[in-house]
Design a protein around this motif. Sequence first.
Motif, PDB file in Angstrom:
ATOM      1  N   GLY A 110      59.928  27.364 -24.839  1.00  0.00           N
ATOM      2  CA  GLY A 110      60.915  26.388 -24.427  1.00  0.00           C
ATOM      3  C   GLY A 110      62.260  26.570 -25.084  1.00  0.00           C
ATOM      4  N   GLU A 111      62.477  27.700 -25.722  1.00  0.00           N
ATOM      5  CA  GLU A 111      63.754  27.950 -26.405  1.00  0.00           C
ATOM      6  C   GLU A 111      64.844  28.366 -25.429  1.00  0.00           C
ATOM      7  OE1 GLU A 111      62.818  30.930 -29.266  1.00  0.00           O
ATOM      8  OE2 GLU A 111      61.562  29.620 -30.467  1.00  0.00           O
ATOM      9  N   PRO A 118      58.633  18.315 -19.095  1.00  0.00           N
ATOM     10  CA  PRO A 118      59.361  19.582 -18.916  1.00  0.00           C
ATOM     11  C   PRO A 118      60.614  19.516 -18.059  1.00  0.00           C
ATOM     12  CG  PRO A 118      57.242  19.620 -17.773  1.00  0.00           C
ATOM     13  CD  PRO A 118      57.241  18.414 -18.640  1.00  0.00           C
ATOM     14  N   GLU A 119      60.657  18.603 -17.099  1.00  0.00           N
ATOM     15  CA  GLU A 119      61.802  18.552 -16.194  1.00  0.00           C
ATOM     16  C   GLU A 119      62.693  17.347 -16.495  1.00  0.00           C
ATOM     17  OE1 GLU A 119      59.840  18.723 -12.391  1.00  0.00           O
ATOM     18  OE2 GLU A 119      59.836  20.917 -12.398  1.00  0.00           O
ATOM     19  N   SER A 171      59.864  24.560 -19.744  1.00  0.00           N
ATOM     20  CA  SER A 171      60.037  24.409 -18.293  1.00  0.00           C
ATOM     21  C   SER A 171      60.568  25.676 -17.642  1.00  0.00           C
ATOM     22  CB  SER A 171      61.007  23.257 -18.013  1.00  0.00           C
ATOM     23  OG  SER A 171      62.280  23.509 -18.602  1.00  0.00           O
ATOM     24  N   SER A 172      60.547  26.789 -18.350  1.00  0.00           N
ATOM     25  CA  SER A 172      61.146  28.020 -17.836  1.00  0.00           C
ATOM     26  C   SER A 172      60.305  28.708 -16.761  1.00  0.00           C
ATOM     27  CB  SER A 172      61.391  29.012 -18.986  1.00  0.00           C
ATOM     28  OG  SER A 172      62.313  28.495 -19.908  1.00  0.00           O
ATOM     29  N   ILE A 173      59.045  28.271 -16.614  1.00  0.00           N
ATOM     30  CA  ILE A 173      58.163  28.882 -15.606  1.00  0.00           C
ATOM     31  C   ILE A 173      57.775  27.852 -14.550  1.00  0.00           C
ATOM     32  CG2 ILE A 173      55.990  30.093 -15.201  1.00  0.00           C
ATOM     33  CD1 ILE A 173      56.153  31.127 -18.075  1.00  0.00           C
TER      34      ILE A 173
END
Length: 366
Positions: free
Chosen positions: A365-366, A278-279, A309-311
């Motif tokens: 993840g968009e 994610p990162e 990775s938005s959260i």
Amino acid sequence: MMKKASALLAVCVLLAGLWGCSPSQSSSSQSTSSSQSESSSQTESSSASQSQSSSEAAFPVTITDAAGREVTIEKEPETLVSGYYITSSMLMALGQTEKLVGIEAKADTRPIYSLAAPTLLELPSVGTAKEFDLEGCAALKPDLAILPVKLKDSAEDLEELGIPSIVVSPENLEQLADTLTILGQATGSSEQAEKILNFTKEKQEFLQTSFQDVEKPSVYLAGNSSFLNTAGAKMYQNTLIELGGGVNVAEELEDTYWSEISYEQLLAWNPSVIVIAPEASYTKEELMQDAQLSQLDAVKNGKVYQMPSSIEAWDSPVPSAILGSLWMASVLHEDVYTSEQFQQDATGFYSEFYGFTPTSAMLSGE
């Protein structure tokens, strides 16, 4: 030893004007001793009255932390310091946000704070595991400090200053559960900890049952710093893949940290699916456009996915870690567990334990 003694002396001098380092400790010790003497003759009903409620941990409570240290917490803490992002996330989920008076450095780089508890971003930083601010932490005068096990020595220094401190090491699902249990006991939020653990257990059992007789695709997890870094069998990410119904092509690796491999090794493994951490510091497009990877089945078939990775990073042992495996299952086995089901489960989790409703884009993840 002289350097450590000097540092502790400096902290005591700093705090003397704030809380009277030695006198108050002596007075507190005498008061506690007297109180314990009186309470020793009381009945079980008197002991039960120390609990905030029948479902919560009684105080005082003695906890054995990840370093094997026995730490006694005399009463439910009203102020907390967390020197580790994983425990900060846990404390948010446990409903302890308002008690935090200091947190780890770089909190502003983690979206979960601004989404679930933006006020935490205004708190003083106590540094990192590599550069912990002992004096700054002590000056906050927390009722309890929670640190990563790497900071065991700092925890003991804080204890010498009269600040109860526990260290944790949630490196896998079992240790994650242990840490949540310990923090629940230490903060009087055992009931909430149990709810989180029950959610994880329920979803874990669902995943294990769902993929018993299903063909499992081979998966390569591309690391954060480079797509030639990956996780072997001894890392948490291996569990994430297996629970999600996949087989980790790098399971033969014995490293306990990210392993660097060659193009030749990745081509030899030839995974059916590639999942990007994610990162990651690179994009899905950059990986797919690398000419040396063009013959991989995953690339040829368009089976390359970027983990959301938005959260927060679901490939680390945070309270929401099980969501990483659920997301993986929705990617690898959408005929068994759809992306819509994942969105529903993830939305329910964050709504219940973090008090916000994530958007569809955050979860995809968009």
